[in-house]
Design an enzyme around this catalytic site. Structure first.
Site, PDB file in Angstrom:
ATOM      1  CG  HIS A 206      -0.190   0.272   2.498  1.00  0.00           C
ATOM      2  ND1 HIS A 206       0.517  -0.702   3.130  1.00  0.00           N
ATOM      3  CD2 HIS A 206      -0.020   1.399   3.219  1.00  0.00           C
ATOM      4  CE1 HIS A 206       1.090  -0.189   4.209  1.00  0.00           C
ATOM      5  NE2 HIS A 206       0.787   1.079   4.288  1.00  0.00           N
TER       6      HIS A 206
HETATM    7  C1  UD1 Z   1      -2.085   5.298   6.058  1.00  0.00           C
HETATM    8  C2  UD1 Z   1      -0.767   5.749   6.706  1.00  0.00           C
HETATM    9  C3  UD1 Z   1       0.297   4.683   6.523  1.00  0.00           C
HETATM   10  C4  UD1 Z   1      -0.181   3.350   7.042  1.00  0.00           C
HETATM   11  C5  UD1 Z   1      -1.484   3.011   6.321  1.00  0.00           C
HETATM   12  C6  UD1 Z   1      -2.073   1.703   6.724  1.00  0.00           C
HETATM   13  C7  UD1 Z   1      -0.331   8.153   6.626  1.00  0.00           C
HETATM   14  C8  UD1 Z   1       0.488   9.207   5.990  1.00  0.00           C
HETATM   15  N1  UD1 Z   1      -0.258   6.956   6.051  1.00  0.00           N
HETATM   16  O1  UD1 Z   1      -1.875   5.177   4.665  1.00  0.00           O
HETATM   17  O2  UD1 Z   1       1.446   5.055   7.266  1.00  0.00           O
HETATM   18  O3  UD1 Z   1       0.779   2.371   6.778  1.00  0.00           O
HETATM   19  O4  UD1 Z   1      -2.444   4.053   6.618  1.00  0.00           O
HETATM   20  O5  UD1 Z   1      -3.224   1.425   5.997  1.00  0.00           O
HETATM   21  O6  UD1 Z   1      -0.997   8.412   7.611  1.00  0.00           O
HETATM   22  N2  UD1 Z   1      -9.341   4.548   2.040  1.00  0.00           N
HETATM   23  C9  UD1 Z   1     -10.542   3.888   2.016  1.00  0.00           C
HETATM   24  N3  UD1 Z   1     -11.097   3.519   3.210  1.00  0.00           N
HETATM   25  C10 UD1 Z   1     -10.517   3.803   4.404  1.00  0.00           C
HETATM   26  C11 UD1 Z   1      -9.298   4.484   4.416  1.00  0.00           C
HETATM   27  C12 UD1 Z   1      -8.707   4.849   3.223  1.00  0.00           C
HETATM   28  O7  UD1 Z   1     -11.082   3.615   0.964  1.00  0.00           O
HETATM   29  O8  UD1 Z   1     -11.092   3.431   5.448  1.00  0.00           O
HETATM   30  C13 UD1 Z   1      -8.691   4.922   0.752  1.00  0.00           C
HETATM   31  C14 UD1 Z   1      -9.020   6.319   0.324  1.00  0.00           C
HETATM   32  O9  UD1 Z   1      -9.159   6.311  -1.053  1.00  0.00           O
HETATM   33  C15 UD1 Z   1      -7.790   7.105   0.694  1.00  0.00           C
HETATM   34  C16 UD1 Z   1      -6.674   6.045   0.520  1.00  0.00           C
HETATM   35  O10 UD1 Z   1      -7.300   4.814   0.889  1.00  0.00           O
HETATM   36  O11 UD1 Z   1      -7.605   8.216  -0.099  1.00  0.00           O
HETATM   37  C17 UD1 Z   1      -5.478   6.279   1.371  1.00  0.00           C
HETATM   38  O12 UD1 Z   1      -5.837   6.440   2.753  1.00  0.00           O
HETATM   39  P1  UD1 Z   1      -4.926   7.346   3.713  1.00  0.00           P
HETATM   40  O13 UD1 Z   1      -5.463   7.320   5.102  1.00  0.00           O
HETATM   41  O14 UD1 Z   1      -4.683   8.665   3.087  1.00  0.00           O
HETATM   42  O15 UD1 Z   1      -3.515   6.641   3.687  1.00  0.00           O
HETATM   43  P2  UD1 Z   1      -3.097   5.100   3.661  1.00  0.00           P
HETATM   44  O16 UD1 Z   1      -2.548   4.797   2.318  1.00  0.00           O
HETATM   45  O17 UD1 Z   1      -4.167   4.215   4.198  1.00  0.00           O
END
Ligand code: UD1
Length: 365
Positions: A206
């Site tokens: 991821h």
């Molecule tokens: C975040 C953390 C990362 C951690 C990871 C675990 C930061 C900078 N990054 O990254 O360190 O390893 O979590 O998962 O804080 N989304 C969904 N549903 C959710 C959450 C996210 O669909 O419940 C999708 C959304 O499209 C979102 C993307 O995932 O834009 C990324 O989510 P985000 O919280 O920005 O960062 P992660 O890649 O999950």
């Protein structure tokens, strides 16, 4: 009584706060408050973990959701500042390195509320990772720094952090693993996906540097195309990765791999069972490098660096980047049962949360 606000936001936070929060609930010294920023919000990325880890519902939920780094961090800060002013916690505890970690720390520090950081001192020395920025900044405004491994102590010493702020306590994520490993065997996930113990590759991916870049994601899928001809690959896919595969028109490549099994993100217990019975794990996660080290399962990490070097020196982890040759070499070593020797890192014994709670109890006594 100490009023402590335990902050969670994203998936890897939940298993780290759970053992701390649960212990504080049982003690007369604390009035713990559980606050969820809502950085992760899907049932499969959040609620499931609360249920499986036996955590209470959060006392307060912000619902910040996704956004750019600035949007997400700012939304957490604005929401938490109001809560901190109302609730007046004596301390806040943050864990790990996600955006919610730095946002909560910054909001608290400006209100003169002391911050305790669990998993302090880890450094990848790669400032292109958002988590590295979060780690460095959070540590610099923390009043207590709880450390998981020797490198964390060395890094904080090099950065001039006062010794009396630093406590080497072990790894709270391993506390959760120790507590739930037996129970995880009740999960039917292997049977559900027709996987046999020791006979599959478990993959998670991821990191933006891997999945938000076409060339890298394409190369990773090429590597998997080859590996799945030898051993089935099981891949519970993060929403970010799912989205990028489609955005880059790579669904076709996925569909052409008969032995690649894609699944929705999994809960803690099924994932723990899958990890503990895998032949090999391929990942770009931070926490999984540590969990496989504890379990003695070979782990190939698709990154150029790690902030958790003890998983390499003592554990089963090997850095392979997205270098096809290195990944295939690692895979072949595992298939030939070459030894991935491992020793348990010091204090990864299931009692880290107890040590943290003790530090706070000593403040009251
Ligand atoms: C975040 C953390 C990362 C951690 C990871 C675990 C930061 C900078 N990054 O990254 O360190 O390893 O979590 O998962 O804080 N989304 C969904 N549903 C959710 C959450 C996210 O669909 O419940 C999708 C959304 O499209 C979102 C993307 O995932 O834009 C990324 O989510 P985000 O919280 O920005 O960062 P992660 O890649 O999950």
């Amino acid at each position: 009584m100490l009023k402590i606000a335990n902050i969670v936001g994203a998936r890897p936070n939940f298993m780290k706060i759970a053992p701390i929060h649960k212990r504080m609930q049982k003690s007369d010294f604390f009035a713990p408050l559980l606050i969820h920023t809502g950085q992760h919000y899907d049932e499969k990325m959040s609620t499931t973990f609360f249920v499986e880890l036996g955590m209470p519902k959060p006392d307060l939920y912000l619902g910040v959701g996704s956004g750019s780094h600035a949007e997400q961090t700012a939304a957490v800060m604005i929401g938490l500042e109001k809560i901190f002013i109302e609730q007046k916690p004596d301390w806040i505890i943050v864990v790990g390195d996600v955006n919610s970690t730095i946002a909560a720390s910054l909001a608290a520090a400006k209100l003169h509320i002391p911050v305790a950081h669990v998993e302090a001192g880890l450094r990848s020395f790669d400032r292109s990772m958002p988590e590295e920025i979060n780690r460095v900044l959070t540590d610099s405004i923390s009043d207590k720094l709880f450390v998981t491994e020797q490198s964390g102590l060395d890094n904080l010493a090099n950065e001039g952090v006062a010794k009396e702020k630093i406590h080497f306590v072990g790894n709270v994520m391993i506390d959760s693993l120790v507590e739930h490993l037996v129970k995880s065997r009740e999960s039917a996930v292997l049977e559900q996906y027709r996987l046999a113990p020791q006979n599959y590759v478990l993959v998670t991916l991821h990191r933006p540097s891997n999945v938000d870049n076409y060339d890298n994601l394409n190369m990773i899928l090429d590597i998997f195309t080859q590996i799945q001809t030898e051993l089935p690959i099981f891949f519970p896919i993060h929403p970010r990765t799912r989205k990028m595969i489609t955005n880059f028109n790579l669904d076709d490549k996925i569909n052409k791999m008969p032995n690649l099994i894609l699944a929705e993100p999994l809960g803690y217990l099924p994932f723990l069972r899958l990890m503990s019975q895998a032949k090999i794990v391929i990942t770009d996660s931070g926490g999984i490098q540590e969990e496989t080290t504890y379990l003695g399962i070979p782990c190939l990490t698709m990154r150029e660096n790690t902030e958790r070097p003890i998983t390499i020196t003592l554990g089963t982890n090997r850095l392979v980047g997205i270098n096809k040759q290195a990944v295939l070499q690692g895979f072949s070593d595992v298939m030939q049962n070459k030894k991935f020797d491992h020793q348990l890192p010091p204090l990864w014994d299931g009692n880290a949360a107890q040590r943290i709670v003790q530090v706070f109890e000593n403040l009251v006594n």
